[in-house]
Design an enzyme around this catalytic site. Structure first.
Site, PDB file in Angstrom:
ATOM      1  N   HIS A  40       0.853  -1.192   0.000  1.00  0.00           N
ATOM      2  CA  HIS A  40       0.000   0.000   0.000  1.00  0.00           C
ATOM      3  C   HIS A  40       0.884   1.236   0.000  1.00  0.00           C
ATOM      4  O   HIS A  40       2.094   1.138   0.254  1.00  0.00           O
ATOM      5  CB  HIS A  40      -0.860   0.015   1.280  1.00  0.00           C
ATOM      6  CG  HIS A  40       0.008   0.150   2.495  1.00  0.00           C
ATOM      7  ND1 HIS A  40       0.545  -0.940   3.154  1.00  0.00           N
ATOM      8  CD2 HIS A  40       0.490   1.234   3.124  1.00  0.00           C
ATOM      9  CE1 HIS A  40       1.316  -0.510   4.144  1.00  0.00           C
ATOM     10  NE2 HIS A  40       1.299   0.805   4.153  1.00  0.00           N
ATOM     11  N   HIS A 123       6.091   6.099  -0.834  1.00  0.00           N
ATOM     12  CA  HIS A 123       6.752   4.816  -1.103  1.00  0.00           C
ATOM     13  C   HIS A 123       5.866   3.642  -0.698  1.00  0.00           C
ATOM     14  O   HIS A 123       4.993   3.784   0.164  1.00  0.00           O
ATOM     15  CB  HIS A 123       8.085   4.745  -0.353  1.00  0.00           C
ATOM     16  CG  HIS A 123       7.933   4.686   1.131  1.00  0.00           C
ATOM     17  ND1 HIS A 123       7.725   5.804   1.909  1.00  0.00           N
ATOM     18  CD2 HIS A 123       7.919   3.626   1.991  1.00  0.00           C
ATOM     19  CE1 HIS A 123       7.603   5.445   3.165  1.00  0.00           C
ATOM     20  NE2 HIS A 123       7.713   4.119   3.252  1.00  0.00           N
TER      21      HIS A 123
END
Ligand code: 2AM
Length: 177
Positions: A40, A123
């Protein structure tokens, strides 16, 4: 409960991320690599929250309006930690993503949450405590259109780090969840 707000991915993006995780794993001597369902992009990390705070996070999410926008995953990078780094797939710092992250952070801070002060580095963690001799590399960009942000609960279930979506806020024009 431990909470964070994140963008989750469709099946195709997830499988491309998994291929990158495998590529990283294949050139590593060790590491704790992310399982598919845990991939995620975090927008805001809240940490331990009460039920009342959870309601405040939902209200902050409801107050955030955004249009659907594309994201691109474009490189493999790392956060250096003494000998065992965190490796991730890096997302382009595009304006709609940064605006959404900032707007959400503003709403959360106005509701009393203390958020990380470091510059936001979008990220997707692929592995932790990774031991490898390879250097970060760029990839053929890929991505998807973001239409939803989700409130995620993080817990250890049977020893496994498990993330569960407990609330969602859709972009403008998207179907209600
Ligand atoms: P990470 O992947 O870089 O560790 C659930 O733990 C999500 O919240 C992960 O995306 C994690 O980022 C992020 N997270 C965990 N602890 C955090 C912290 N102290 N500050 C910011 N993000 C954090």
């Amino acid at each position: 409960m431990r909470l964070f707000v994140a963008i989750n991915f469709n099946t195709e993006t997830r499988s491309r991320l998994l291929a990158l995780r495998d590529e990283l794993r294949n050139c590593s001597k060790g590491g704790n690599f992310s399982v598919p369902e845990n991939l995620h992009l975090t927008l805001a990390f809240l940490g331990e929250c009460s039920a009342e705070q959870q309601a405040s996070v939902k209200a902050a999410m409801d107050a955030v309006c955004f249009e659907p926008f594309p994201i691109n995953i474009e490189r493999i990078g790392r956060f250096k930690r003494e000998g065992s780094d965190i490796w991730w797939a890096g997302v382009s710092r595009n304006k709609p993503l940064l605006d959404l992250q900032e707007l959400l952070a503003d709403k959360l801070m106005a509701a009393g949450f203390l958020l990380e002060e470091r510059k936001y580095t979008p990220h997707i963690t692929l592995g932790r405590q990774v031991v490898t001799e390879v250097a970060p590399w760029t990839i053929e960009p890929f991505g998807e259109v973001v239409k939803k942000i989700e409130l995620m609960k993080s817990e250890r279930l049977g020893g496994n780090l498990t993330y569960t979506s407990v609330y969602g806020k859709a972009s403008a024009g998207a179907k209600q969840l």
